[in-house]
Each structure stands twice: as C-alpha cells, then as structure tokens.
Enzyme design. Structure first.
Site, PDB file in Angstrom:
ATOM      1  N   HIS A 172      -1.076  -2.409  19.973  1.00  0.00           N
ATOM      2  CA  HIS A 172      -1.320  -3.688  19.507  1.00  0.00           C
ATOM      3  C   HIS A 172      -1.076  -4.941  20.297  1.00  0.00           C
ATOM      4  CE1 HIS A 172      -0.523  -1.297  15.447  1.00  0.00           C
ATOM      5  NE2 HIS A 172      -2.019  -1.172  15.779  1.00  0.00           N
ATOM      6  N   ASN A 206       0.888  -1.351   0.080  1.00  0.00           N
ATOM      7  CA  ASN A 206       0.007  -0.091   0.106  1.00  0.00           C
ATOM      8  C   ASN A 206       0.768   1.119   0.016  1.00  0.00           C
ATOM      9  OD1 ASN A 206      -2.607  -1.504   0.423  1.00  0.00           O
ATOM     10  ND2 ASN A 206      -1.654  -2.099   2.308  1.00  0.00           N
ATOM     11  N   GLU A 252       5.615  -8.996  -7.969  1.00  0.00           N
ATOM     12  CA  GLU A 252       5.193  -7.716  -7.671  1.00  0.00           C
ATOM     13  C   GLU A 252       5.713  -6.733  -8.794  1.00  0.00           C
ATOM     14  OE1 GLU A 252       6.332  -6.848  -3.887  1.00  0.00           O
ATOM     15  OE2 GLU A 252       4.194  -7.514  -2.842  1.00  0.00           O
TER      16      GLU A 252
HETATM   17  P1  NAI Z   1       2.007  -4.132   2.729  1.00  0.00           P
HETATM   18  O1  NAI Z   1       1.703  -5.305   3.257  1.00  0.00           O
HETATM   19  O2  NAI Z   1       0.850  -3.417   1.813  1.00  0.00           O
HETATM   20  O3  NAI Z   1       3.120  -4.134   1.970  1.00  0.00           O
HETATM   21  C1  NAI Z   1       4.109  -5.244   2.318  1.00  0.00           C
HETATM   22  C2  NAI Z   1       4.838  -5.173   1.152  1.00  0.00           C
HETATM   23  O4  NAI Z   1       6.430  -5.282   1.839  1.00  0.00           O
HETATM   24  C3  NAI Z   1       4.928  -6.505   0.240  1.00  0.00           C
HETATM   25  O5  NAI Z   1       4.065  -6.113  -0.884  1.00  0.00           O
HETATM   26  C4  NAI Z   1       6.497  -6.611  -0.319  1.00  0.00           C
HETATM   27  O6  NAI Z   1       6.604  -5.539  -1.391  1.00  0.00           O
HETATM   28  C5  NAI Z   1       7.284  -6.128   0.824  1.00  0.00           C
HETATM   29  N1  NAI Z   1       7.815  -7.207   1.802  1.00  0.00           N
HETATM   30  C6  NAI Z   1       7.499  -7.914   2.735  1.00  0.00           C
HETATM   31  N2  NAI Z   1       8.370  -8.646   3.021  1.00  0.00           N
HETATM   32  C7  NAI Z   1       9.521  -8.565   2.366  1.00  0.00           C
HETATM   33  C8  NAI Z   1      10.805  -9.022   2.230  1.00  0.00           C
HETATM   34  N3  NAI Z   1      11.173 -10.126   2.995  1.00  0.00           N
HETATM   35  N4  NAI Z   1      11.650  -8.504   1.258  1.00  0.00           N
HETATM   36  C9  NAI Z   1      11.277  -7.663   0.446  1.00  0.00           C
HETATM   37  N5  NAI Z   1      10.118  -6.925   0.464  1.00  0.00           N
HETATM   38  C10 NAI Z   1       9.334  -7.529   1.214  1.00  0.00           C
HETATM   39  O7  NAI Z   1       2.238  -3.124   3.905  1.00  0.00           O
HETATM   40  P2  NAI Z   1       1.913  -1.400   3.673  1.00  0.00           P
HETATM   41  O8  NAI Z   1       0.696  -1.267   4.016  1.00  0.00           O
HETATM   42  O9  NAI Z   1       2.585  -0.585   2.525  1.00  0.00           O
HETATM   43  O10 NAI Z   1       2.598  -0.977   5.018  1.00  0.00           O
HETATM   44  C11 NAI Z   1       4.241  -0.601   5.010  1.00  0.00           C
HETATM   45  C12 NAI Z   1       4.195  -0.462   6.636  1.00  0.00           C
HETATM   46  O11 NAI Z   1       3.381   0.821   6.992  1.00  0.00           O
HETATM   47  C13 NAI Z   1       4.053  -1.428   7.682  1.00  0.00           C
HETATM   48  O12 NAI Z   1       4.844  -1.533   8.778  1.00  0.00           O
HETATM   49  C14 NAI Z   1       2.608  -1.069   8.198  1.00  0.00           C
HETATM   50  O13 NAI Z   1       2.287  -1.759   9.365  1.00  0.00           O
HETATM   51  C15 NAI Z   1       2.398   0.321   8.312  1.00  0.00           C
HETATM   52  N6  NAI Z   1       1.580   0.970   8.348  1.00  0.00           N
HETATM   53  C16 NAI Z   1       0.654   0.855   7.300  1.00  0.00           C
HETATM   54  C17 NAI Z   1      -0.684   1.530   7.070  1.00  0.00           C
HETATM   55  C18 NAI Z   1      -1.436   1.532   6.055  1.00  0.00           C
HETATM   56  O14 NAI Z   1      -2.580   2.178   6.115  1.00  0.00           O
HETATM   57  N7  NAI Z   1      -1.081   0.738   4.957  1.00  0.00           N
HETATM   58  C19 NAI Z   1      -0.785   2.636   8.097  1.00  0.00           C
HETATM   59  C20 NAI Z   1      -0.030   2.466   9.347  1.00  0.00           C
HETATM   60  C21 NAI Z   1       1.282   1.890   9.262  1.00  0.00           C
END
Ligand code: NAI
Length: 396
Positions: free
Chosen positions: A207, A14, A39
């Site tokens: 959390h 995201n 991806e």
């Molecule tokens: P997401 O779950 O949408 O994205 C995860 C992405 O991280 C995967 O698509 C991949 O590209 C990458 N990834 C995961 N494991 C990997 C690995 N071993 N090696 C390389 N790439 C890897 O997470 P999102 O929503 O983008 O969130 C990012 C951070 O922001 C997280 O820590 C989340 O908790 C935090 N966050 C997100 C919010 C939101 O509204 N989306 C709100 C507040 C915090």
C-alpha cells in the site's frame, strides 16, 4: 487448552458483520462491543429484525445475532476470548477500555493484527496486576467483505485459502489456530512467532509502496471520475522496483534478526513470493513483478483511494493505505531494521514522502528514528524495547 464458550467481538464494520453470524451459528455466546457513535443501536435494530446474514460466494449463508450488544467495556470484557476485527489504530483504545475488567484468564487477539499488535497488547495488559493472557495475531483478514445493510447483511466476496496465526506465548499458536479455525470456518495455519506476522505484514509494502510510486510527482490535479488512476494495474516496472526494494529491506532485516537471535522468520516472504502464493490462480502473466500485479484478476479495476472535492476527486492521503499501513506497518519494520543495524534507503524515502502527505514527521535527518510524530507509531521502542534480544524475548 482452556474451554471457550463465550467470545466478545470488538468492532462494527464489515469484518464484524461476518464474524458474528459465523460464531453464533457455531453455538458461541457472542458479545458485540461497538463503542463508536450509534453502531450499537443500529445493531440492536438489526438483531430485532432477525440478526445478521453473511452471504458467501456459492450460496452459503450464515445467520445469527449477538447475545449482547454493548458499548459498556465492563460488560464487553466478560468473555473467555476477545476478538478484535477493527483497523489497527482501534486496537489500543479498545484494549485500554477493556483491560481493567478482563477476567484473570483470557485469549486476546486481533485479525488482522498488522504489525506490533502483541507488543501493544502486552504493554496494556501488564497494567493488570495479575492475569494470564494468551495473545493471538491473525496474519490477514480471511475475507474480502462488504456490508450491504448495516446490522443485517454482509456479502463475502472471497475467502482466503489459508491464513497464518501466531501467538504469545508462541507455543499457543497451533491450539489457537485450531480453535479459531473451527469457530470461523477458516483454515488458520500456525506461524512460528508473532514477529513473522509483524515483519511479514505485506500491506506495509504494497500500500505505501504503490501510493509512493504512483503519486510522488502528483501536482495537485483534480481528477474526473474516469481519470482516477488504477492502483494495482498501475504498477509500472519502476513502481515494481520500489516494491522490490522495500520488500528486500524487510526480508534482510528479518534474516539479520533471525541470524542474531535464532528466531524462525522464514515466513517473512518477499512481495513476489507472497503475490504468487496468495494469487497463483489469478495471475495471467507472472514473468515480472509489474506484470504479476497488472494481470492479477483479483486486483482488476481497483483505483487509487480518493476523496471528493467540489470539482472532482483528489488522492486521499488519509486513506488507511497510509494511516494504517505506515504507523502500524512500515514504521515497525524500520524500527526493527534500526535495532539490527540494517540500512533502509528505500523505506526512508517512502516514509519521508508519504509522511509529509499525512503532515507527519516520523524520521529525522538521514533516516534517523526520531521524528516528532514517531510517538504515535506502534514500534517496539515505544514499549520500552530497544534491542533485538528484548524484542525476540517479548515475541516468545
Ligand atoms: P471497517 O472500516 O468496516 O470497520 C471499522 C470499524 O472499526 C468501525 O465501524 C468501528 O466499529 C471500529 N472502530 C474504528 N475505530 C474505532 C475506535 N477508535 N474504537 C473502537 N472501535 C473502532 O473495517 P473492516 O472492513 O471491518 O476491516 C477491519 C480490518 O480488516 C481493517 O484493518 C481492514 O484494513 C482489514 N481488511 C478488511 C477487508 C475487507 O474486505 N473488509 C479485507 C482485508 C483487510
């Protein structure tokens, strides 16, 4: 401040969908590094169809595509600034992949950083014989955002008014906050040091604390869709007491560290202070902590994380509320508390119970920091830092 014209965004979730169009519209050369599964291919399809649209509340739209989408760490490392927008457990693997190829000077950061990011980054980057790196740590992700069409469209549900940013060396924070603020159109405010980000990581309190309070008597029941408990609106007075105790133990640890080492940790807030600051306009009744959670419009309707089973739903104990916020959050604070000689009965109980749900043993008898699974946690001791003095030195 070194000039930055090219930025590598690491991540394909995201947050990456929001960051790429914002940076591209500001004129940066954006490299997108997405080593996971298909991806990169899916982003290439989106780019061929015109790129990513980020839809902001109020009708603002940013559009853009990366100049390069790659799974190759050597290509990805070729930027003046590396920005990781991924869950904390991905920081280490990504940095280890890129480290051998990074230019001699670069800014390397994570938003959100969670706890201990700078220690892991310094540890990995030290493997480079020479190099001049500035690490930066965003306190939280500035947006609540959800992908609507992979590689093509993301919806931003809300933007935080301000987001803290710390750096190592600590003096780099104001310039980096300005740079990233302009690049991402976010009001980043400089923080005194990275330990304030690590200890002030509020996800580590909220959390695991709510999961513990809501599920400590969970009896294996399978819930129908309508029976899944509310998460924040489920914070009873008893649950709020757990959150207060956890938070007070962390704030006491920060106060001890600050007194011993003369480090400014005034940005480490209690959960009550943080909630009022972050959600002032959303809370209908702030007379108690429990009521502040239950009447916060920003939290309305959010439920306990669950996974589907044939008969319904059960709690998801592999949720990031535990798998990210414990090894990259609460265990960091526990580890610093041990260094400072602070007692942490509530943390110990929460870590032991939630750890058992994840089949992890982080603590030994009497809350000792010697469980078999502790090696997975991002704590100072795992980077060879055993004293408060050394920890503070690393954060400066
Ligand atoms: P997401 O779950 O949408 O994205 C995860 C992405 O991280 C995967 O698509 C991949 O590209 C990458 N990834 C995961 N494991 C990997 C690995 N071993 N090696 C390389 N790439 C890897 O997470 P999102 O929503 O983008 O969130 C990012 C951070 O922001 C997280 O820590 C989340 O908790 C935090 N966050 C997100 C919010 C939101 O509204 N989306 C709100 C507040 C915090």
């Amino acid at each position: 401040m070194r000039q930055v014209t090219s930025i590598t965004v690491c991540g394909g979730g995201n947050a990456a969908h929001v960051v790429v169009p914002l940076l591209a519209e500001q004129g940066y050369r954006v490299i997108l590094y997405t080593p996971l599964s298909d991806e990169a291919d899916r982003f290439r399809e989106g780019a061929a169809a015109g790129g990513i649209e980020a839809l902001f509340p109020g009708g603002g739209i940013y559009r853009g595509r990366p100049a390069l989408i790659t799974r190759d760490p050597q290509e990805a490392a070729n930027s003046q600034l590396i920005l990781m927008v991924v869950p904390a457990f991905a920081h280490g693997p990504i940095l280890r992949d890129l480290a051998p190829y990074l230019p001699a000077q670069a800014f390397v950061g994570a938003i959100p950083a969670r706890s201990g990011f700078e220690l892991e980054a310094l540890h990995i980057l030290r493997s480079r014989k020479s190099g001049n790196y500035t690490i930066f740590c965003g306190h939280t992700l500035p947006w609540a955002c959800r992908i609507e069409a992979y590689g093509r469209r993301v919806r931003v549900l809300g933007t935080k008014e301000t987001v803290g940013m710390a750096a190592v060396p600590a003096g780099g924070a104001p310039a980096l906050a300005q740079l990233m603020g302009k690049a991402l159109k976010v009001n980043f405010t400089p923080m005194a040091n990275s330990l304030a980000v690590s200890l002030g990581n509020i996800g580590q309190v909220i959390h695991p604390g709510i999961m513990y309070a809501l599920l400590k008597n969970y009896d294996g029941a399978v819930w129908g869709e309508g029976e899944i408990p509310l998460f924040y609106q489920g914070v009873t007075e008893e649950a709020a007491a757990v959150l207060n105790d956890l938070s007070n133990e962390i704030v006491a640890t920060a106060a001890r560290l600050s007194a011993e080492c003369g480090l400014d940790l005034s940005e480490v807030l209690t959960v009550g202070q943080w909630l009022i600051r972050a959600y002032a306009g959303y809370i209908e009744d702030s007379s108690t902590l429990s009521r502040s959670f239950r009447t916060n419009r920003g939290y309305r309707g959010l439920k306990v994380p669950v996974k589907k089973v044939p008969e319904g739903y059960v709690p998801d104990f592999q949720s990031r509320y535990l798998t990210e916020d414990i090894p990259y959050g609460l265990l960091f604070s526990k580890a610093v508390a041990v260094m400072c000689g602070c007692s942490t009965p509530c943390m110990d109980e929460v870590l032991t119970v939630t750890g058992s749900w994840m089949n992890k043993r982080y603590l030994g008898r009497g809350g000792k920091l010697n469980g078999a699974d502790l090696k997975e946690a991002r704590i100072p001791q795992n980077f060879g830092i055993y004293t408060a003095g050394k920890l503070v030195e690393a954060a400066k």
